[in-house]
Scaffold this active site. Structure first.
Site, PDB file in Angstrom:
ATOM      1  N   TYR A 112       0.823  -1.291  -0.016  1.00 13.00           N
ATOM      2  CA  TYR A 112      -0.001  -0.011  -0.195  1.00 13.00           C
ATOM      3  C   TYR A 112       0.757   1.089  -0.075  1.00 13.00           C
ATOM      4  CZ  TYR A 112      -3.235   3.751   1.450  1.00 13.00           C
ATOM      5  OH  TYR A 112      -3.951   4.761   1.589  1.00 13.00           O
ATOM      6  N   TRP A 114       3.481   4.789  -0.689  1.00  5.13           N
ATOM      7  CA  TRP A 114       4.133   5.737   0.144  1.00  5.13           C
ATOM      8  C   TRP A 114       5.419   5.146   0.561  1.00  5.13           C
ATOM      9  CZ3 TRP A 114       2.634  10.138   0.733  1.00  5.13           C
ATOM     10  CH2 TRP A 114       1.483  10.845   0.771  1.00  5.13           C
TER      11      TRP A 114
END
Length: 759
Positions: A112, A114
């Protein structure tokens, strides 16, 4: 590398220059043209070589000796360091076993975002590309940041991009806007970051001093920029105030009937609700004042000011990250539609001002270099915030955006980039969920809680230890991300790790296409450059770009969807069933969701605790990234994450500034250090997210655990925003606070887990 050899790079908190310091570390300085460099740069030197860096491949002892299988020992056992060949052989064998025994649907590609601002070394893209080459995986959709809005907006205005991708720049706002009505405020602290980084923090500078009158509607005074007026509202009650503002516009005939007739559908239903025709409750300012705590006279006066000039109604992403999170977004659009200013420069509706660096930026809306992930042969997916539900309840059915879906049975979790033990809710429940799979594989740079809850941890390089291309949404420049440091220990970049797995599974050529990491960086740039050339934009060759360190992105003329729509609603119809802005959606109403009806509505949430806790984004790091850095460490109080309390609430509990408190509710508890401030509403506490999760025995409650470091997600509920979006609802919860009793447990989150080395 000499300290004089400064080279360009970028991160989520912006472009900057870096140089090795001659002792294995790094020094940094801002981009020379940045008007408002991020303070988060101060975390970088402390991150690069921190003792929590993962040095070598490591395997949880119980998994290594006992083989794959569910285990409650994840997060509790020591790790055994092994060589790369051993680790990759074991992971490849498990991937092969699971796909052959249970099908590729049993593999969850958890990554996910980032992890990196780079366009090539983007861990999520790398992992998904690899898994697609071996037959696919169960995927996640949407995001924790604005996942609720991403599902709602297509029903209301035809697409999420129409709102999220085309916000007016601050220059436009300053030129045309008379008043900004900001639900959730416009918090400056969030405007230094975005996923790809920006070269110039023009948005941060403008947010701090917008040059426009701002009405900030928030329980936190610091959410009001530039001395704007603060409307101190009870958390979670914005919709009541929005409806009351709409009631004034309607009953005092201040709404734009012509715009509503020409460009919207369903206003008659919504107007009837405002009048109380459907439920017997007129949404008057007096009604709202009793709910939200803002005086009726102030609500009425604000509504009249909104109608008197060019008004921008904006809603932060934080408000939709809550139970019933669709409602403040939809109600904000309805208010803007009633004013008739949607599609006008500096007017209408904004979503995310103060939530991200690119919202309000002046860079172009431009396709950036992208690594193709290929096609996923597996169609199974979950909404991203439902990971614990999926792992705990395989085979269970749930609602999602008008459909009925079933959770798959996941046997193997492969995670690269991101840290669910930072951004997910109810971490005690998540620990139970992570105990269920047979194997958990994690690529990580540091010993985060996610790494500690893995079976196999593969050490990944940081941005400073590889080459890449960097740019974010609405960035003005593409940055050449030069390598500054040698990899720590035996760390490898995700591409190299996955290429090794691909080799063992017979798909190396398909995954790498015969290119090295540097070859891919050059290929992505050249392909992107050629695409722009066909559009009439001429950029330098790769070698020139790399030597220069950056290239300014061409300005591409914008014609936002809602601007086109306003000009000619019949020709430029929105992608809604009516082709118009839907203030009442028959489609959403047909789903029959009591937690998201067919129009904006006041749906009160249950209250369960003395204090309303806001778990917002920290000002000292990005999510959990940088928690070991100097800026983040300096913000700690008694070594714990700071919790801000109003002096009145602290006095009532015998709590002093600088003391350590136990923050608790029915889900869990954590320790935090106290900061007192009257710049928040009484009855409200603030404990920002991102302190590395540190579960330890609770000294005051034997047999229970708490987070010794102060992660608020041990307190937040793992429930969806609604059955429509299944979005994250972790922004707020209810808690109580009490003085912590000695002896206090030491914080262990910034110390590596027990490690042994296999001979």
């Amino acid at each position: 590398m000499s300290t004089e050899q400064w080279v360009p790079t970028t991160a989520h908190w912006g472009a900057y220059e870096a140089a090795a310091d001659g002792n294995g570390g790094v020094q940094v300085r801002p981009h020379p043209d940045d008007p408002a460099p991020s303070a988060l740069l101060g975390n970088v030197p402390g991150i690069a070589r921190h003792t929590t860096r993962v040095q070598r491949p490591a395997i949880r002892r119980g998994w290594l000796t006992g083989g794959p299988g569910p285990s409650s020992q994840r997060g509790r056992e020591e790790f055994v360091e092994v060589d790369w060949d051993t680790a990759l052989d074991l992971v490849a064998a498990q991937l092969d076993r699971v796909r052959n025994e249970s099908g590729n649907e049993a593999i969850y590609g958890g990554s996910y975002g980032w992890s990196s601002a780079g366009r090539f070394h983007h861990a999520q893209s790398q992992l998904h590309r690899f898994l697609n080459t071996i037959g696919g995986y169960t995927a996640s959709r949407s995001n924790y940041s604005f996942g609720t809005s991403e599902i709602l907006l297509p029903h209301v205005v035809g697409s999420s991009a129409a709102v999220l991708g085309y916000a007016d720049s601050w220059a436009t706002v300053r030129e045309h806007t008379d008043l900004i009505v900001a639900f959730g405020g416009v918090p400056v602290k969030n405007t230094s970051v975005n996923p790809g980084g920006v070269a110039r923090h023009s948005t941060a500078a403008a947010t701090a001093d917008p040059g426009v009158e701002v009405a900030s509607i928030s329980p936190l005074a610091d959410d009001a920029p530039g001395g704007g007026r603060w409307y101190s509202i009870e958390p979670g009650t914005d919709v009541a105030m929005q409806l009351a503002l709409g009631h004034v516009l309607l009953t005092e005939d201040l709404h734009d009937s012509a715009f509503l007739e020409r460009c919207c559908t369903g206003f008659d239903v919504f107007a009837g609700y405002l009048r109380g025709e459907s439920d017997g409750v007129p949404k008057t300012p007096e009604w709202a004042a009793g709910i939200c705590g803002v005086e009726a006279v102030d609500i009425r006066e604000l509504a009249r000011r909104m109608a008197a000039g060019r008004t921008l109604v904006t809603v932060t992403w934080s408000l939709q990250r809550a139970v019933r999170g669709e409602q403040p977004v939809w109600a904000g659009i309805a208010l803007a539609a009633m004013l008739g200013q949607i599609g006008l420069p500096g007017g209408g509706f904004g979503h995310g001002y103060g939530s991200m660096a690119d919202v309000g930026g002046d860079g172009p809306v431009l396709q950036l270099p992208t690594l193709s992930q290929g096609a996923n042969p597996v169609g199974t997916f979950i909404p991203v915030a439902r990971i614990a539900d999926m792992l705990l309840h395989p085979g269970a059915e749930y609602d999602y955006n008008g459909t009925r879906l079933t959770y798959p049975d996941i046997r193997l979790v492969h995670w690269a980039g991101g840290n669910p033990f930072h951004h997910h809710q109810d971490l005690t429940r998540l620990r139970r969920a992570f105990a269920r799979p047979e194997t958990v594989v994690v690529h990580e740079t540091h010993w985060t809680a996610t790494a500690r809850h893995a079976d196999v941890v593969l050490p990944a390089t940081t941005t400073l230890e590889r080459e890449d291309l960097g740019a974010g949404r609405r960035s003005t420049h593409l940055t050449a991300m030069h390598r500054v440091l040698d990899p720590v220990g035996e760390a490898r970049d995700d591409f190299t790790i996955l290429a090794g797995l691909a080799e063992r599974l017979g798909v190396r050529r398909r995954f790498t296409e015969g290119r090295s990491a540097r070859g891919w960086v050059e290929h992505l740039y050249t392909r992107w450059r050629d695409q722009l050339a066909r559009q009439g934009h001429h950029l330098p060759e790769f070698d020139q770009f790399w030597k220069a360190g950056e290239v300014r992105l061409p300005q591409v003329p914008e014609d936002p969807p809602l601007v086109r729509f306003r000009r000619d609603p019949e020709r430029d119809r929105l992608h809604t069933p009516s082709g118009r802005i839907e203030l009442h959606s028959e489609k959403v109403a047909s789903f029959g969701y009591d937690d998201c009806p067919g129009h904006p509505a006041w749906l009160p949430a249950e209250r369960g605790g003395a204090l309303h806790l806001i778990a917002n984004q920290p000002r000292t790091r990005l999510h959990g990234q940088g928690d070991v850095g100097a800026v983040s460490r300096d913000s700690k109080v008694a070594g714990r994450e700071p919790i801000t309390l109003h002096p009145r609430d602290a006095d009532a509990r015998g709590i002093a500034e600088g003391s350590v408190v136990r923050v608790f509710n029915d889900r869990g508890a954590c320790l935090a250090g106290v900061v007192l401030s009257d710049r928040l509403r009484p009855g409200v506490a603030v404990l920002s997210t991102g302190a590395w999760f540190d579960p330890q025995p609770d000294p005051q409650h034997p047999g229970q655990e708490l987070c010794a470091h102060g992660n608020p997600n041990v307190l937040t509920a793992d429930v969806p925003a609604s059955r429509l979006s299944q979005g994250c609802a972790g922004q707020r919860t209810h808690v109580d606070v009490e003085p912590a009793e000695n002896p206090l447990p030491d914080v262990k989150a910034h110390t590596p887990p027990p490690l042994t080395r296999r001979p």
